[in-house]
Design an enzyme around this catalytic site. Structure first.
Site, short mmCIF file in Angstrom:
data_model
loop_
_atom_site.label_atom_id
_atom_site.label_comp_id
_atom_site.label_asym_id
_atom_site.label_seq_id
_atom_site.Cartn_x
_atom_site.Cartn_y
_atom_site.Cartn_z
N ASP A 291 -13.19 9.17 11.65
CA ASP A 291 -12.87 8.02 10.81
C ASP A 291 -14.03 7.04 10.71
OD1 ASP A 291 -10.38 9.09 10.48
OD2 ASP A 291 -9.31 7.60 11.67
N GLY B 158 0.82 -1.20 0.00
CA GLY B 158 0.00 0.00 0.00
C GLY B 158 0.85 1.25 0.00
N HIS C 55 10.42 37.43 1.73
CA HIS C 55 11.62 36.90 1.07
C HIS C 55 12.77 36.89 2.08
CE1 HIS C 55 14.69 36.25 -2.01
NE2 HIS C 55 15.39 37.22 -1.43
N ILE D 101 -0.04 6.36 4.89
CA ILE D 101 0.55 5.52 5.94
C ILE D 101 1.68 4.66 5.37
CG2 ILE D 101 0.11 3.61 7.55
CD1 ILE D 101 -2.74 4.70 7.88
N ALA E 147 -7.14 13.37 11.18
CA ALA E 147 -7.46 13.86 12.52
C ALA E 147 -8.12 15.23 12.47
CB ALA E 147 -6.18 13.93 13.35
#
Length: 467
Positions: free
Chosen positions: A312, A181, A446, A185, A320
């Site tokens: 979730d 995957g 800058h 994560i 989060a």
């Protein structure tokens, strides 16, 4: 067994749950949090925070190994894995204790145990197999989070095949590693272990890595990762894992069906997450569950009156900050706060803390065109920025996507040093509904990396100065 009445009970003390409870208390509501493991949830204890501590160590280690690039000498640089892990756990513990302090400060009641809906605004709290409390509340917010997705035949065992949890506390550094995957994560763990010396391979079933990102950013990331020595296989599946005493043989199948085998010390499974919808009493309610996640409207309301869900548990994006914002929206809607409105998922920034970092907000160029927008696209490379060169970080890019007709900022996509900090500038701009005109007339200091944000906007309209 005590029974206590509250205005709001939140089940789960993670970033969504504890924030919702604190906001409820601020609004004068009597609030409680039921948490079965640790305040702060996965994010603070086993996710966002401890992984960032590990990645910071990898960043410092990388810099030390390249000290000569800065005119410095740092011979024989090495690491103590035990101390690396201990620092990560210490940071997590400090923040978790801080959550407890915040809840106490706001007079939020914290109840240790596992919450189960009992219907009629009641919630039973179980601990060690016994019911320790029964609570009642007009409003119950489910914030039970999610857990790692498991694929049949690739089940983690905690020793040879890891989830994110085992990957955060390795007892020894593996010499070789396969990460299944390439989402946030997976890529973060691949980046950490690779930087610390493990020969790392990433397998992704999609046609590109970090597939949620703009394809141009994804392609840039792959080129840089492979240049640094990561091995990446896209359009590839892991068909089988054969476990030995201290190694795993992985059977990989490509798009053409051809298979190959590689043997590694450890495997990390990072193929997404699923909501914790089991054992919380949903079967006794009208709450709808689709594909492992609770269905809600824009205010966290479920089909069961008085029951809400956030974070979730309700599906992607699994972030989060999304959970926290949903908690605030949900509570403010309950309290009748004027002007509260649903969270716009297009305005939720996403950050990946690999090396180089990746960050984005809004629509990719591909998705903007698919949605029917005629677009203007601007780009600016890190190599054209003085601060990036001074930092020794010349690899990266800032990309902006505008609606050609209205000038609306549709999306921003970045890869390179510190872009996880820079992206918030574009997130604020989108919230304020800024067009290219406001961004062009904003004065950027800058020398900073943020100047690239300005130049990318200018480039979308043919006005870039330094590129």
């Amino acid at each position: 067994m005590s029974e206590t009445s509250f205005d709001i009970v939140v089940v789960g003390g993670g970033p969504g749950g504890y924030v919702a409870a604190i906001r409820a208390a601020q609004l004068g509501l009597r609030a409680a949090v039921v948490e079965r493991e640790h305040l702060g949830g996965i994010c603070l204890n086993w996710g966002c925070i401890p992984t960032k501590a590990l990645l910071r160590t990898a960043e410092v280690y990388r810099t030390l190994r390249h000290a000569s690039d800065f005119g410095l000498e740092a011979d024989g640089v090495r690491f103590d894995l035990g101390k690396v892990v201990k620092r990560s756990r210490t940071v997590a513990g400090q923040l978790a204790r801080g959550v407890g302090h915040l809840l106490k400060k706001n007079k939020v009641t914290v109840i240790d145990g596992h919450g189960v809906l009992k219907g009629g605004g009641r919630l039973a709290v179980h601990k060690d197999g016994a019911t320790v409390s029964e609570l009642s509340a007009r409003h119950i917010i489910l914030a039970t989070g999610a857990r790692a997705r498991v694929l049949p035949g690739l089940e983690p065992d905690g020793r040879l095949v890891w989830t994110y949890k085992e990957a955060m506390v390795p007892e020894a550094m593996p010499q070789s590693l396969l990460v299944i995957g390439s989402g946030a994560i997976g890529i973060e763990f691949a980046s950490f272990f690779h930087e610390m010396g493990a020969e790392t391979t990433v397998v992704e079933v999609m046609d590109r890595i970090v597939p949620a990102e703009d394809p141009e950013i994804s392609a840039f990331a792959r080129k840089r990762f492979e240049k640094d020595g990561l091995t990446i296989h896209t359009e590839t599946q892991v068909k089988a894992l054969t476990r030995h005493d201290n190694a795993v043989t992985c059977t990989l199948a490509g798009k053409d069906g051809a298979t190959r085998e590689i043997t590694v010390d450890r495997v990390i499974l990072a193929v997404g997450i699923v909501g914790n919808v089991e054992d919380i009493g949903l079967e006794q309610t009208k709450v709808e569950v689709e594909r492992g996640h609770v269905v809600t409207d824009g205010y966290g309301r479920t089909a069961e009156p008085g029951v809400y869900a956030i974070g979730d548990l309700t599906g992607p994006p699994w972030l989060a900050h999304k959970a926290s914002h949903e908690g605030v929206v949900c509570v403010e809607a309950i309290a009748g706060v004027e002007g509260v409105h649903p969270l716009d998922p297009r305005r939720i920034p996403g950050c990946t803390y690999c090396h180089p970092q990746i960050a984005s907000v809004g629509l990719s160029e591909e998705k903007a065109r698919a949605a029917g927008h005629e677009v203007r696209v601007g780009r600016f490379p890190f190599v054209g920025n003085g601060k990036a060169l001074a930092l020794g970080e010349p690899d990266g890019m800032v990309k902006t996507v505008f609606d050609a007709g209205t000038g609306e900022l549709l999306g921003a996509h970045m890869i390179g040093a510190e872009v996880t900090e820079l992206i918030q500038g574009y997130a604020v701009a989108m919230t304020l509904e800024s067009t290219e005109a406001e961004l062009m007339h904003t004065v950027f200091p800058h020398p900073t990396l943020s100047e690239m944000m300005h130049e990318s906007v200018l480039d979308a309209y043919g006005r870039a100065i330094h590129f």
